[in-house]
Design a protein around this motif. Structure first.
Motif, short mmCIF file in Angstrom:
data_model
loop_
_atom_site.label_atom_id
_atom_site.label_comp_id
_atom_site.label_asym_id
_atom_site.label_seq_id
_atom_site.Cartn_x
_atom_site.Cartn_y
_atom_site.Cartn_z
N GLN A 1 0.83 -1.20 0.00
CA GLN A 1 0.00 0.00 0.00
C GLN A 1 0.86 1.26 0.00
OE1 GLN A 1 -2.54 -0.43 3.44
NE2 GLN A 1 -3.99 -1.76 2.38
N ASP A 2 1.93 1.25 0.79
CA ASP A 2 2.81 2.41 0.86
C ASP A 2 3.49 2.68 -0.49
OD1 ASP A 2 2.19 2.79 3.52
OD2 ASP A 2 3.99 1.80 4.29
N HIS A 3 3.96 1.61 -1.14
CA HIS A 3 4.61 1.79 -2.44
C HIS A 3 3.61 2.29 -3.49
CE1 HIS A 3 8.49 0.37 -1.32
NE2 HIS A 3 8.16 -0.90 -1.15
N ALA A 4 2.41 1.75 -3.47
CA ALA A 4 1.39 2.19 -4.43
C ALA A 4 1.06 3.66 -4.23
CB ALA A 4 0.13 1.34 -4.28
N ARG A 5 0.92 4.07 -2.97
CA ARG A 5 0.62 5.47 -2.65
C ARG A 5 1.75 6.39 -3.12
NH1 ARG A 5 0.25 4.69 2.25
NH2 ARG A 5 -2.01 4.36 2.41
N SER A 6 2.99 5.97 -2.86
CA SER A 6 4.16 6.77 -3.24
C SER A 6 4.27 6.90 -4.76
CB SER A 6 5.43 6.12 -2.68
OG SER A 6 6.58 6.81 -3.10
N LEU A 7 4.06 5.82 -5.47
CA LEU A 7 4.11 5.86 -6.93
C LEU A 7 3.03 6.77 -7.49
CD1 LEU A 7 4.76 2.08 -7.68
CD2 LEU A 7 6.32 3.95 -8.24
N TYR A 8 1.83 6.65 -6.94
CA TYR A 8 0.70 7.46 -7.41
C TYR A 8 0.97 8.95 -7.20
CZ TYR A 8 -4.04 9.38 -7.59
OH TYR A 8 -5.14 10.14 -7.88
N LYS A 9 1.46 9.28 -6.00
CA LYS A 9 1.76 10.68 -5.70
C LYS A 9 2.93 11.18 -6.53
CE LYS A 9 -0.12 10.82 -1.00
NZ LYS A 9 0.18 11.02 0.44
N GLY A 10 3.80 10.26 -6.98
CA GLY A 10 4.95 10.63 -7.79
C GLY A 10 4.64 10.77 -9.27
N GLY A 11 3.35 10.62 -9.63
CA GLY A 11 2.94 10.83 -11.00
C GLY A 11 3.02 9.62 -11.91
N TYR A 12 3.27 8.45 -11.33
CA TYR A 12 3.32 7.23 -12.13
C TYR A 12 1.91 6.67 -12.36
CZ TYR A 12 8.37 6.80 -11.40
OH TYR A 12 9.73 7.01 -11.39
N GLN A 13 1.73 6.02 -13.51
CA GLN A 13 0.53 5.22 -13.72
C GLN A 13 0.77 3.90 -12.98
OE1 GLN A 13 -0.36 4.15 -17.77
NE2 GLN A 13 -2.07 2.86 -17.20
N VAL A 14 -0.01 3.65 -11.95
CA VAL A 14 0.22 2.47 -11.11
C VAL A 14 -0.47 1.25 -11.71
CG1 VAL A 14 -0.03 1.46 -8.81
CG2 VAL A 14 0.42 3.93 -9.06
N LEU B 1 -5.68 -0.66 -4.26
CA LEU B 1 -6.33 0.24 -5.22
C LEU B 1 -6.77 1.53 -4.55
CD1 LEU B 1 -7.43 0.56 -8.15
CD2 LEU B 1 -9.54 -0.53 -7.35
N GLY B 2 -7.29 1.42 -3.32
CA GLY B 2 -7.75 2.59 -2.59
C GLY B 2 -6.63 3.58 -2.28
N CYS B 3 -5.38 3.08 -2.25
CA CYS B 3 -4.24 3.96 -1.97
C CYS B 3 -3.86 4.81 -3.18
CB CYS B 3 -3.05 3.12 -1.52
SG CYS B 3 -3.31 2.30 0.07
N THR B 4 -4.53 4.54 -4.31
CA THR B 4 -4.30 5.35 -5.51
C THR B 4 -5.58 6.09 -5.91
OG1 THR B 4 -4.92 3.59 -7.08
CG2 THR B 4 -2.64 3.61 -6.31
N ASP B 5 -6.46 6.25 -4.93
CA ASP B 5 -7.76 6.89 -5.19
C ASP B 5 -8.54 6.16 -6.29
OD1 ASP B 5 -7.34 8.86 -3.26
OD2 ASP B 5 -6.35 10.20 -4.68
N GLY B 6 -8.30 4.85 -6.38
CA GLY B 6 -9.02 4.04 -7.36
C GLY B 6 -8.52 4.20 -8.79
N LYS B 7 -7.36 4.85 -8.96
CA LYS B 7 -6.88 5.16 -10.32
C LYS B 7 -5.94 4.10 -10.89
CE LYS B 7 -9.01 9.11 -10.38
NZ LYS B 7 -8.25 10.35 -10.20
N ALA B 8 -5.46 3.16 -10.08
CA ALA B 8 -4.52 2.16 -10.58
C ALA B 8 -5.20 1.20 -11.55
CB ALA B 8 -3.91 1.37 -9.42
N CYS B 9 -4.40 0.57 -12.40
CA CYS B 9 -4.88 -0.50 -13.28
C CYS B 9 -4.54 -1.84 -12.63
CB CYS B 9 -4.19 -0.42 -14.64
SG CYS B 9 -4.42 1.15 -15.51
N ILE B 10 -5.41 -2.80 -12.78
CA ILE B 10 -5.19 -4.14 -12.22
C ILE B 10 -5.07 -5.12 -13.37
CG2 ILE B 10 -6.10 -5.95 -10.72
CD1 ILE B 10 -7.82 -3.74 -9.38
#
Length: 282
Positions: free
Chosen positions: A105-118, A133-142
């Motif tokens: 979750q921490d890595h996903a949040r950090s990547l999302y805030k860093g502008g990466y497509q997670v 997914l919730g750590c990226t505001d639902g924006k990550a792809c699965i």
């Protein structure tokens, strides 16, 4: 007739995160008054969930179902918004999330805030993946496999995390597919080391057996992957939830029987299978 050899994989059964969650639940049951709920099933093991229910820890499927008392966050974790909603509702929240899941979750949040497509490598709809997914505001792809990468609208910068119980092979294949399409791919291999150990031990044992039994909940992703790994090298592999499912016909012609168990399978359930096998073969 000579009794068959019966062996348990070197690494099998309850992992650190599951053990910790069960300890947290036991502590709450021993110390807390009032209503006690787990948010979703604490672990993916129907027998354990039933035992917890009998002890007074009831399963709630949403925060809205719990009006007061203690709410235990399951080992798979939840989205941060869900935990916040529970705290805002005035519930006493006990977080039993596996520390390795928190790391994802921490890595996903950090990547999302860093502008990466997670990109999350895992099973859509699985509680752990939903929490990530919730750590990226639902924006990550699965994606669950490399084949699904071709359907993604890929940006130039991609950040990858992986469900803790996925296989290393699947992660490598997904990353290879992403490297063909993105300018930058940053990868955090967040597969739990215990998962790798369990999978390798199961594969090694299955290769020497003519019957494999994989113990664990049918709703357990890591147990289903253990079954597939074993079945690939030992066609006579069966996924069971407990010893009552063992068919003596499976055992009749077996010379070497192997046993492994998912991360949510307590030692007592493994012992029950061993005892049943010994009764059948004696």
């Amino acid at each position: 007739m000579t009794s068959p050899s019966i062996r348990v994989a070197q690494h099998a059964g309850v992992c650190f995160g599951v053990k910790r969650a069960l300890e947290e639940a036991s502590k709450v049951l021993a110390e807390q008054d009032g209503s006690i709920h787990t948010l979703g099933e604490l672990i993916h093991n129907p027998r354990v969930v039933q035992d917890l229910e009998q002890q007074g820890a009831h399963v709630a499927h949403s925060v809205d179902e719990v009006k007061d008392g203690t709410l235990i966050i399951r080992a798979h974790g939840v989205a941060p918004q869900v935990k916040q909603a529970a705290e805002d509702a005035g519930l006493h929240v006990v977080d039993a999330t596996c520390p390795f899941v928190k790391r994802v979750q921490d890595h996903a949040r950090s990547l999302y805030k860093g502008g990466y497509q997670v990109v999350i490598v895992g099973e859509a709809g699985h509680p752990e993946v939903e929490g990530i997914l919730g750590c990226t505001d639902g924006k990550a792809c699965i994606v669950s496999s490399a084949q699904e990468v071709e359907f993604l609208d890929i940006s130039s910068r991609v950040g990858v995390v992986v469900q803790t119980t996925q296989t290393s092979k699947n992660l490598r294949e997904v990353v290879d597919a992403l490297l063909l399409r993105a300018r930058e791919v940053r990868v955090f291999d967040t597969i739990c080391s215990a998962t790798n150990e369990r999978q390798e031990a199961a594969r090694a044992l299955a290769a020497t057996c003519d019957l494999m039994l994989v113990i664990g909940g049918r709703n357990s992703g890591n147990t289903r992957r253990l079954f597939q790994i074993c079945h690939d090298v030992c066609p006579c592999t069966y996924h069971i939830e407990d010893a009552r499912e063992i068919d003596p016909k499976w055992v009749a012609c077996a010379s070497n029987i192997g046993i492994t168990a998912g991360a949510s399978t307590p030692q007592g359930q493994i012992d029950d299978v061993l005892s049943t096998l010994k009764q059948i073969t004696s």
